[in-house]
Motif scaffolding. Structure first.
Motif, mmCIF file in Angstrom:
data_model
loop_
_atom_site.group_PDB
_atom_site.id
_atom_site.type_symbol
_atom_site.label_atom_id
_atom_site.label_comp_id
_atom_site.label_asym_id
_atom_site.label_seq_id
_atom_site.Cartn_x
_atom_site.Cartn_y
_atom_site.Cartn_z
ATOM 1 N N GLU A 207 -8.106 5.332 -4.302
ATOM 2 C CA GLU A 207 -9.015 4.661 -5.033
ATOM 3 C C GLU A 207 -8.290 3.604 -5.883
ATOM 4 O O GLU A 207 -8.665 2.519 -6.146
ATOM 5 C CB GLU A 207 -9.962 5.215 -5.868
ATOM 6 N N ASP A 208 -7.360 4.138 -6.646
ATOM 7 C CA ASP A 208 -6.399 3.472 -7.752
ATOM 8 C C ASP A 208 -5.618 2.058 -6.713
ATOM 9 O O ASP A 208 -5.855 0.976 -7.055
ATOM 10 C CB ASP A 208 -5.481 4.090 -8.348
ATOM 11 N N ILE A 209 -5.375 2.410 -5.622
ATOM 12 C CA ILE A 209 -4.715 1.400 -4.737
ATOM 13 C C ILE A 209 -5.729 0.375 -4.410
ATOM 14 O O ILE A 209 -5.465 -0.892 -4.253
ATOM 15 C CB ILE A 209 -3.955 2.178 -3.666
ATOM 16 N N ALA A 210 -6.927 0.873 -3.903
ATOM 17 C CA ALA A 210 -7.989 -0.224 -3.465
ATOM 18 C C ALA A 210 -8.404 -1.056 -4.941
ATOM 19 O O ALA A 210 -8.527 -2.018 -4.381
ATOM 20 C CB ALA A 210 -9.149 0.733 -3.302
ATOM 21 N N GLY B 259 -10.987 2.613 2.502
ATOM 22 C CA GLY B 259 -10.758 2.741 3.904
ATOM 23 C C GLY B 259 -9.870 1.824 4.592
ATOM 24 O O GLY B 259 -9.009 2.313 5.326
ATOM 25 N N THR B 260 -9.759 0.709 3.755
ATOM 26 C CA THR B 260 -8.601 -0.263 4.153
ATOM 27 C C THR B 260 -7.375 0.243 3.789
ATOM 28 O O THR B 260 -6.347 0.012 4.399
ATOM 29 C CB THR B 260 -8.894 -1.708 3.642
ATOM 30 N N VAL B 261 -7.348 0.772 2.601
ATOM 31 C CA VAL B 261 -6.005 1.255 1.885
ATOM 32 C C VAL B 261 -5.511 2.480 2.998
ATOM 33 O O VAL B 261 -4.411 2.567 3.295
ATOM 34 C CB VAL B 261 -6.381 1.794 0.563
ATOM 35 N N ARG B 262 -6.363 3.063 3.102
ATOM 36 C CA ARG B 262 -6.181 4.402 4.141
ATOM 37 C C ARG B 262 -5.485 3.980 5.516
ATOM 38 O O ARG B 262 -4.418 4.607 5.882
ATOM 39 C CB ARG B 262 -7.654 5.317 4.381
ATOM 40 N N ALA C 18 0.989 -1.214 0.178
ATOM 41 C CA ALA C 18 0.077 -0.132 -0.015
ATOM 42 C C ALA C 18 0.620 1.095 0.000
ATOM 43 O O ALA C 18 0.832 2.149 -0.859
ATOM 44 C CB ALA C 18 -0.966 -0.267 1.104
ATOM 45 N N VAL C 19 1.755 1.374 0.842
ATOM 46 C CA VAL C 19 2.670 2.489 0.933
ATOM 47 C C VAL C 19 3.567 2.651 -0.160
ATOM 48 O O VAL C 19 3.923 3.798 -0.802
ATOM 49 C CB VAL C 19 3.426 2.458 2.380
ATOM 50 N N THR C 20 4.063 1.427 -0.740
ATOM 51 C CA THR C 20 4.923 1.707 -1.961
ATOM 52 C C THR C 20 4.003 2.070 -3.083
ATOM 53 O O THR C 20 4.586 2.938 -3.779
ATOM 54 C CB THR C 20 5.337 0.217 -2.402
ATOM 55 N N MET D 185 -5.509 -3.444 -5.040
ATOM 56 C CA MET D 185 -5.291 -4.535 -3.933
ATOM 57 C C MET D 185 -6.516 -5.201 -3.838
ATOM 58 O O MET D 185 -6.673 -6.027 -2.685
ATOM 59 C CB MET D 185 -4.854 -3.740 -2.796
ATOM 60 N N SER D 186 -7.639 -4.643 -4.351
ATOM 61 C CA SER D 186 -9.008 -5.388 -4.280
ATOM 62 C C SER D 186 -9.509 -5.362 -2.852
ATOM 63 O O SER D 186 -9.860 -6.309 -2.308
ATOM 64 C CB SER D 186 -8.799 -6.619 -4.731
#
Lengths: 218, 191
Positions: free
Chosen positions: B156-159, B167-170, B144-146, B162-163
């Motif tokens: 949104e893109d990371i979500a 909120g989980t990404v955050r 996530a941080v990378t 990572m599917s």
């Protein structure tokens, strides 16, 4: 420090927080004790520093320890602006970076203002003759406006003006009458003198004025 | 979501000085680094940087969000540094660091090169600690941080990648930073 606040800090620095969260963070800073506020600010700074290192910005920026801001730098800036307020906005001059339509709109507005100004000026010039004719009306009107400052003065002046106007009108007619009477009397004297003189100079002279008058009576 | 700097500037313009504190903390090192290319003495750099930030605060109501805050701040810092040199009867360099290239500027003959063997060593040490902390993170936090820091993806893109929910990404990004912070901060303080 609460995890929720730390998470908000992380989201704000990523531009992933809404305005409400930004306000919440700032309010937390305001309401925090000095120690808590220092912890929040330290985390904000640290998160940014970590991101900078991960993105390799620190190396490329030459952010060496000797060229980094001192630990109390932000505090000194904060203290320096504590008693200051931002200056008011200054009027902005149009720049070359403004869109073309915006510059055109400004130019069109200026042109329109000039055209209206010229038309107004010309109509004023044309109205000079009527202005002169209306002058006699305008001056008393202005006098009335000036006199409205004090109602009693206005009333008194109005009465004085009215009476003086009536007096002027009546005195002028009397003078004319007197003059007419005087002129008539003078004319009669001239006629009488002329008749007497003519009768003395010639036997066939004119019939004396008095006789003529008596003739009419007969 | 709007730009964080724009949000903070808007708050400053509405009279919240705490928001300006956050902007100072965010850009202080960058501004110091920039000014140090013009002014050699460390104490002078601090003074010029402080003057630049104070000028920015006073003029903040004239800042419009047409440009980035850092671009605006950058210009103020450069001008303040040049004025400082002129006031000291020193000629400012004729070339500037372009704001777009300031992040990866490698120096020039005219502007001062602040890299020293010692500073390179310190930089390497900090980078090493950060990398070590990053490697020690659980897979989901590291990813996530990378994706955020290296690739600059939005939450949104990371979500999507990572599917998982946004909120989980955050939460993952926050926990990753917190974990790295715990390991790095002692090193940063020591340096």
């Amino acid at each position: 420090m609460k995890d929720q606040l730390s998470e908000t800090i992380s989201a704000v620095m990523d531009s992933q927080a809404d305005d409400l969260e930004v306000r919440r963070l700032l309010k937390a800073l305001d309401n925090a004790s000095e120690e808590e506020a220092a912890a929040i600010l330290a985390q904000w700074e640290s998160f940014h520093s970590i991101g900078s290192v991960l993105r390799n910005e620190s190396r490329s920026n030459n952010e060496t320890p000797t060229m980094r801001a001192s630990s109390n730098f932000a505090a000194s800036v904060s203290a320096a602006i504590a008693d200051e307020a931002p200056m008011d906005k200054v009027a902005r001059r149009p720049s070359k970076s403004d869109p073309m339509w915006q510059r055109f709109a400004v130019a069109a507005s200026v042109t329109l203002a000039i055209l209206v100004g010229v038309q107004e000026y010309e109509s004023m010039q044309a109205g000079d003759a009527s202005y002169t004719a209306d002058n006699a009306v305008t001056v008393p009107a202005l006098q009335s406006v000036d006199q409205s400052v004090d109602q009693s003065v206005v009333d008194l002046t109005a009465v004085q003006l009215a009476s003086s106007e009536v007096a002027l009108e009546s005195s002028m007619s009397e003078a004319e009458k007197l003059e007419a009477i005087e002129a008539q009397e003078r004319l009669n004297e001239y006629l009488l003198e002329h008749t007497n003189h003519a009768a003395k100079q010639s036997g066939q002279g004119m019939i004396p004025f008095a006789r003529l008058a008596n003739f009419e009576d007969e | 979501m709007s730009d964080a700097d724009a949000q903070l500037v808007a708050r400053v313009q509405q009279g919240d000085k705490r928001a300006f504190d956050l902007l100072v903390l965010k850009y202080q090192h960058k501004i110091h680094s920039l000014i140090s290319r013009y002014v050699r003495d460390h104490a002078e750099v601090q003074d010029v940087a402080q003057e630049a930030f104070i000028k920015a605060f006073r003029a903040i109501n004239n800042f419009r969000s047409e440009s980035a805050f850092y671009t605006w701040m950058y210009r103020i810092a450069i001008n303040t540094a040049k004025n400082h040199l002129v006031s000291r009867s020193r000629r400012p360099p004729s070339t500037d660091v372009d704001v777009d290239e300031s992040d990866d500027y490698s120096g020039s003959n005219v502007l001062q090169d602040t890299q020293t063997p010692e500073s390179i060593l310190h930089g390497d040490e900090v980078a090493g600690v950060v990398k070590q902390a990053l490697d020690s993170l659980p897979e989901d936090l590291r990813t996530a941080v990378t994706l955020r820091e290296f690739d600059g993806l939005s939450y949104e893109d990371i979500a999507d990648v990572m599917s998982c929910p946004v909120g989980t990404v955050r939460s993952r990004i926050f926990r990753a930073r917190e974990a790295i912070d715990k390991q790095v901060r002692p090193t940063l303080h020591r340096l």
